[in-house]
Design a protein around this motif. Structure first.
Motif, PDB file in Angstrom:
ATOM      1  N   GLN A 191      25.674  35.974 -50.282  1.00 13.74           N
ATOM      2  CA  GLN A 191      25.510  35.500 -51.652  1.00 13.74           C
ATOM      3  C   GLN A 191      24.966  36.594 -52.558  1.00 13.74           C
ATOM      4  OE1 GLN A 191      24.635  33.993 -48.858  1.00 13.74           O
ATOM      5  NE2 GLN A 191      24.662  31.746 -49.010  1.00 13.74           N
ATOM      6  N   GLY A 192      23.982  37.345 -52.063  1.00  9.26           N
ATOM      7  CA  GLY A 192      23.400  38.420 -52.857  1.00  9.26           C
ATOM      8  C   GLY A 192      24.381  39.553 -53.087  1.00  9.26           C
ATOM      9  N   VAL A 193      25.169  39.851 -52.063  1.00  7.45           N
ATOM     10  CA  VAL A 193      26.191  40.905 -52.199  1.00  7.45           C
ATOM     11  C   VAL A 193      27.185  40.529 -53.281  1.00  7.45           C
ATOM     12  CG1 VAL A 193      28.088  42.107 -51.053  1.00  7.45           C
ATOM     13  CG2 VAL A 193      25.941  41.712 -49.828  1.00  7.45           C
ATOM     14  N   HIS A 194      27.647  39.271 -53.273  1.00  2.14           N
ATOM     15  CA  HIS A 194      28.589  38.801 -54.294  1.00  2.14           C
ATOM     16  C   HIS A 194      27.996  38.946 -55.691  1.00  2.14           C
ATOM     17  CE1 HIS A 194      31.658  37.370 -51.616  1.00  2.14           C
ATOM     18  NE2 HIS A 194      30.862  36.495 -51.019  1.00  2.14           N
ATOM     19  N   VAL A 195      26.755  38.500 -55.846  1.00  2.00           N
ATOM     20  CA  VAL A 195      26.112  38.527 -57.165  1.00  2.00           C
ATOM     21  C   VAL A 195      25.992  39.958 -57.683  1.00  2.00           C
ATOM     22  CG1 VAL A 195      23.919  38.146 -58.374  1.00  2.00           C
ATOM     23  CG2 VAL A 195      24.849  36.357 -56.906  1.00  2.00           C
ATOM     24  N   VAL A 196      25.476  40.863 -56.848  1.00  2.00           N
ATOM     25  CA  VAL A 196      25.238  42.239 -57.284  1.00  2.00           C
ATOM     26  C   VAL A 196      26.537  42.996 -57.510  1.00  2.00           C
ATOM     27  CG1 VAL A 196      24.209  44.449 -56.646  1.00  2.00           C
ATOM     28  CG2 VAL A 196      22.972  42.328 -56.185  1.00  2.00           C
ATOM     29  N   CYS A 197      27.470  42.881 -56.575  1.00  3.16           N
ATOM     30  CA  CYS A 197      28.718  43.647 -56.687  1.00  3.16           C
ATOM     31  C   CYS A 197      29.592  43.183 -57.845  1.00  3.16           C
ATOM     32  CB  CYS A 197      29.490  43.589 -55.375  1.00  3.16           C
ATOM     33  SG  CYS A 197      28.754  44.562 -54.047  1.00  3.16           S
ATOM     34  N   ILE A 201      19.001  33.801 -43.661  1.00  6.02           N
ATOM     35  CA  ILE A 201      19.074  33.419 -42.245  1.00  6.02           C
ATOM     36  C   ILE A 201      20.159  34.239 -41.543  1.00  6.02           C
ATOM     37  CG2 ILE A 201      18.127  31.094 -42.486  1.00  6.02           C
ATOM     38  CD1 ILE A 201      20.976  30.037 -42.630  1.00  6.02           C
ATOM     39  N   PRO A 202      19.968  34.649 -40.271  1.00  8.30           N
ATOM     40  CA  PRO A 202      18.757  34.373 -39.485  1.00  8.30           C
ATOM     41  C   PRO A 202      17.510  35.078 -40.004  1.00  8.30           C
ATOM     42  CG  PRO A 202      20.184  35.897 -38.318  1.00  8.30           C
ATOM     43  CD  PRO A 202      20.963  35.425 -39.512  1.00  8.30           C
ATOM     44  N   GLY A 203      17.663  36.168 -40.729  1.00  4.09           N
ATOM     45  CA  GLY A 203      16.532  36.798 -41.408  1.00  4.09           C
ATOM     46  C   GLY A 203      15.476  37.375 -40.483  1.00  4.09           C
ATOM     47  N   MET A 204      14.347  37.739 -41.076  1.00  2.00           N
ATOM     48  CA  MET A 204      13.228  38.281 -40.304  1.00  2.00           C
ATOM     49  C   MET A 204      11.889  37.840 -40.885  1.00  2.00           C
ATOM     50  SD  MET A 204      13.483  42.309 -41.482  1.00  2.00           S
ATOM     51  CE  MET A 204      15.188  42.481 -40.972  1.00  2.00           C
ATOM     52  N   GLY A 205      11.900  36.751 -41.650  1.00  2.54           N
ATOM     53  CA  GLY A 205      10.665  36.235 -42.230  1.00  2.54           C
ATOM     54  C   GLY A 205      10.283  36.977 -43.502  1.00  2.54           C
ATOM     55  N   GLU A 206       9.023  36.850 -43.891  1.00  4.77           N
ATOM     56  CA  GLU A 206       8.514  37.532 -45.079  1.00  4.77           C
ATOM     57  C   GLU A 206       8.265  38.995 -44.724  1.00  4.77           C
ATOM     58  OE1 GLU A 206       8.331  36.471 -48.064  1.00  4.77           O
ATOM     59  OE2 GLU A 206       8.926  34.412 -47.614  1.00  4.77           O
ATOM     60  N   PHE A 207       9.185  39.861 -45.109  1.00  2.22           N
ATOM     61  CA  PHE A 207       9.135  41.243 -44.664  1.00  2.22           C
ATOM     62  C   PHE A 207       7.832  41.930 -45.070  1.00  2.22           C
ATOM     63  CE2 PHE A 207       9.849  45.763 -44.760  1.00  2.22           C
ATOM     64  CZ  PHE A 207      10.590  46.001 -43.616  1.00  2.22           C
ATOM     65  N   GLY A 208       7.437  41.790 -46.319  1.00  2.00           N
ATOM     66  CA  GLY A 208       6.228  42.452 -46.799  1.00  2.00           C
ATOM     67  C   GLY A 208       4.991  42.020 -46.040  1.00  2.00           C
ATOM     68  N   ASP A 209       4.861  40.719 -45.774  1.00  2.00           N
ATOM     69  CA  ASP A 209       3.699  40.218 -45.045  1.00  2.00           C
ATOM     70  C   ASP A 209       3.676  40.758 -43.621  1.00  2.00           C
ATOM     71  OD1 ASP A 209       2.644  38.788 -47.135  1.00  2.00           O
ATOM     72  OD2 ASP A 209       3.668  36.919 -46.596  1.00  2.00           O
ATOM     73  N   ARG A 210       4.842  40.780 -42.969  1.00  4.35           N
ATOM     74  CA  ARG A 210       4.891  41.262 -41.590  1.00  4.35           C
ATOM     75  C   ARG A 210       4.655  42.769 -41.530  1.00  4.35           C
ATOM     76  NH1 ARG A 210       9.786  39.191 -38.098  1.00  4.35           N
ATOM     77  NH2 ARG A 210       8.325  39.829 -36.456  1.00  4.35           N
ATOM     78  N   TYR A 211       5.179  43.503 -42.492  1.00  4.56           N
ATOM     79  CA  TYR A 211       5.053  44.962 -42.468  1.00  4.56           C
ATOM     80  C   TYR A 211       3.626  45.408 -42.805  1.00  4.56           C
ATOM     81  CZ  TYR A 211       6.357  49.868 -43.065  1.00  4.56           C
ATOM     82  OH  TYR A 211       6.443  51.235 -42.940  1.00  4.56           O
ATOM     83  N   GLU A 257      23.945  39.254 -43.239  1.00  8.38           N
ATOM     84  CA  GLU A 257      23.407  38.030 -42.665  1.00  8.38           C
ATOM     85  C   GLU A 257      24.415  36.878 -42.692  1.00  8.38           C
ATOM     86  OE1 GLU A 257      19.632  38.019 -41.490  1.00  8.38           O
ATOM     87  OE2 GLU A 257      21.015  39.694 -41.198  1.00  8.38           O
ATOM     88  N   THR A 258      24.002  35.761 -42.077  1.00  8.60           N
ATOM     89  CA  THR A 258      24.830  34.550 -42.099  1.00  8.60           C
ATOM     90  C   THR A 258      24.870  33.946 -43.489  1.00  8.60           C
ATOM     91  OG1 THR A 258      24.294  34.081 -39.779  1.00  8.60           O
ATOM     92  CG2 THR A 258      25.138  32.250 -41.116  1.00  8.60           C
ATOM     93  N   GLY A 259      23.713  33.905 -44.154  1.00 10.29           N
ATOM     94  CA  GLY A 259      23.665  33.328 -45.498  1.00 10.29           C
ATOM     95  C   GLY A 259      22.246  32.965 -45.891  1.00 10.29           C
ATOM     96  N   LEU A 260      22.126  31.945 -46.742  1.00 13.93           N
ATOM     97  CA  LEU A 260      20.835  31.449 -47.209  1.00 13.93           C
ATOM     98  C   LEU A 260      20.692  29.988 -46.811  1.00 13.93           C
ATOM     99  CD1 LEU A 260      20.904  32.855 -50.865  1.00 13.93           C
ATOM    100  CD2 LEU A 260      19.757  33.882 -48.899  1.00 13.93           C
ATOM    101  N   ASN A 261      19.452  29.570 -46.514  1.00 11.83           N
ATOM    102  CA  ASN A 261      19.239  28.155 -46.212  1.00 11.83           C
ATOM    103  C   ASN A 261      18.938  27.384 -47.495  1.00 11.83           C
ATOM    104  OD1 ASN A 261      16.564  28.715 -46.842  1.00 11.83           O
ATOM    105  ND2 ASN A 261      15.836  28.631 -44.729  1.00 11.83           N
ATOM    106  N   GLU A 262      18.537  26.133 -47.350  1.00 13.09           N
ATOM    107  CA  GLU A 262      18.307  25.294 -48.527  1.00 13.09           C
ATOM    108  C   GLU A 262      17.122  25.766 -49.358  1.00 13.09           C
ATOM    109  OE1 GLU A 262      16.324  23.521 -44.906  1.00 13.09           O
ATOM    110  OE2 GLU A 262      18.306  24.323 -45.429  1.00 13.09           O
ATOM    111  N   THR A 299      19.202  36.238 -52.673  1.00 13.81           N
ATOM    112  CA  THR A 299      20.019  35.620 -53.718  1.00 13.81           C
ATOM    113  C   THR A 299      20.632  36.665 -54.640  1.00 13.81           C
ATOM    114  OG1 THR A 299      18.130  35.400 -55.224  1.00 13.81           O
ATOM    115  CG2 THR A 299      18.557  33.569 -53.703  1.00 13.81           C
ATOM    116  N   GLY A 300      19.985  37.822 -54.714  1.00 11.04           N
ATOM    117  CA  GLY A 300      20.470  38.869 -55.612  1.00 11.04           C
ATOM    118  C   GLY A 300      19.801  38.851 -56.969  1.00 11.04           C
ATOM    119  N   ASN A 301      18.991  37.835 -57.252  1.00 11.83           N
ATOM    120  CA  ASN A 301      18.367  37.731 -58.575  1.00 11.83           C
ATOM    121  C   ASN A 301      17.414  38.885 -58.867  1.00 11.83           C
ATOM    122  OD1 ASN A 301      19.724  35.319 -59.032  1.00 11.83           O
ATOM    123  ND2 ASN A 301      18.084  34.064 -58.198  1.00 11.83           N
ATOM    124  N   SER A 302      16.547  39.209 -57.910  1.00 17.14           N
ATOM    125  CA  SER A 302      15.608  40.314 -58.117  1.00 17.14           C
ATOM    126  C   SER A 302      16.340  41.644 -58.238  1.00 17.14           C
ATOM    127  CB  SER A 302      14.606  40.378 -56.959  1.00 17.14           C
ATOM    128  OG  SER A 302      13.772  39.244 -56.949  1.00 17.14           O
TER     129      SER A 302
END
Length: 228
Positions: free
Chosen positions: A165-171, A195-205, A185-190, A134-137
């Protein structure tokens, strides 16, 4: 999007890069393989980001006695990782920049917190966070760096994947920072997940996915569980 925002840089896609993205996005990929290929992609993003730092011309004498005209690396540099996923990018940065100082930022609901080098306002900052959603963080982290005296133009935001969406917010909020990513990416889901994403990156890493955690039964009936 690179035509809309000249401060957005997407590393050139190759079959190697697409193959690595395919592996880290696959939900069936093992933790070992996920970390291995994520590290490779992170290294590419870090190297690309370093290429956007200012440089000075430098001449050296080669072993043949000839003069080579090259460039000198940027001296005033530090990294700042957004806890916790951003910490996965620290090893690649250390491998590229020997002895680099690395600070940390923790984003939480009550506000911003973190530790940075005391002279951070005099440095170029590589902000590390593998996912731009989202770009909020990102906005909170960048705002904190700017409040510490870091010029907006001295911040390079490095991530693996970015949602439009995050690129728009930050830029739009920070038009003078640079964003370096490996794929849009394609975008954000509801649920505001990339999405398509890669899941929770920190948990997977870091291997902290709840599905992978063993369930320990009490040794006797009188022993309280850790959730009591």
């Amino acid at each position: 999007m690179c035509k809309i925002y000249p401060n957005l840089y997407v590393i050139q896609s190759t079959f190697q890069i697409r193959g690595m993205h395919t592996l880290i996005r696959d939900s069936q990929t093992t933790k070992h393989d996920f970390v291995f290929y994520a590290d490779r992609l992170i290294r590419l993003v870090v190297e690309h980001g370093l290429g956007h730092l200012p440089f000075t011309e430098k001449q050296v004498t080669t072993p043949t006695g000839s003069v080579y005209t090259g460039v000198d690396f940027c001296k005033r540099l530090c990294g700042v990782s957004v806890i916790r996923s951003g910490e996965s990018m620290e090893n690649a940065l250390r491998a590229c920049c020997k002895g680099i100082k690395i600070g940390k930022i923790l984003i939480h609901r009550e506000g911003d917190n973190g530790q940075q080098p005391q002279d951070i306002s005099d440095r170029h900052v590589l902000l590390l966070d593998p996912i731009l959603g989202t770009g909020n963080s990102a906005v909170q982290a960048i705002s904190l760096l700017i409040s510490k005296g870091v010029p907006e133009s001295n911040i390079i935001f490095l991530n693996l994947i970015s949602a439009p969406q995050g690129v728009h917010v930050v830029c739009k909020r920070f038009p003078r920072i640079k964003i370096v990513t490996s794929e849009i990416e394609t975008g954000l889901n509801e649920d505001f997940r990339v999405i398509p994403g890669m899941g929770e990156f920190g948990d997977r890493y870091f291997g902290t996915d709840d599905d992978d955690q063993p369930v320990l039964a009490p040794k006797n009936r009188d022993m309280k569980s850790s959730t009591d």
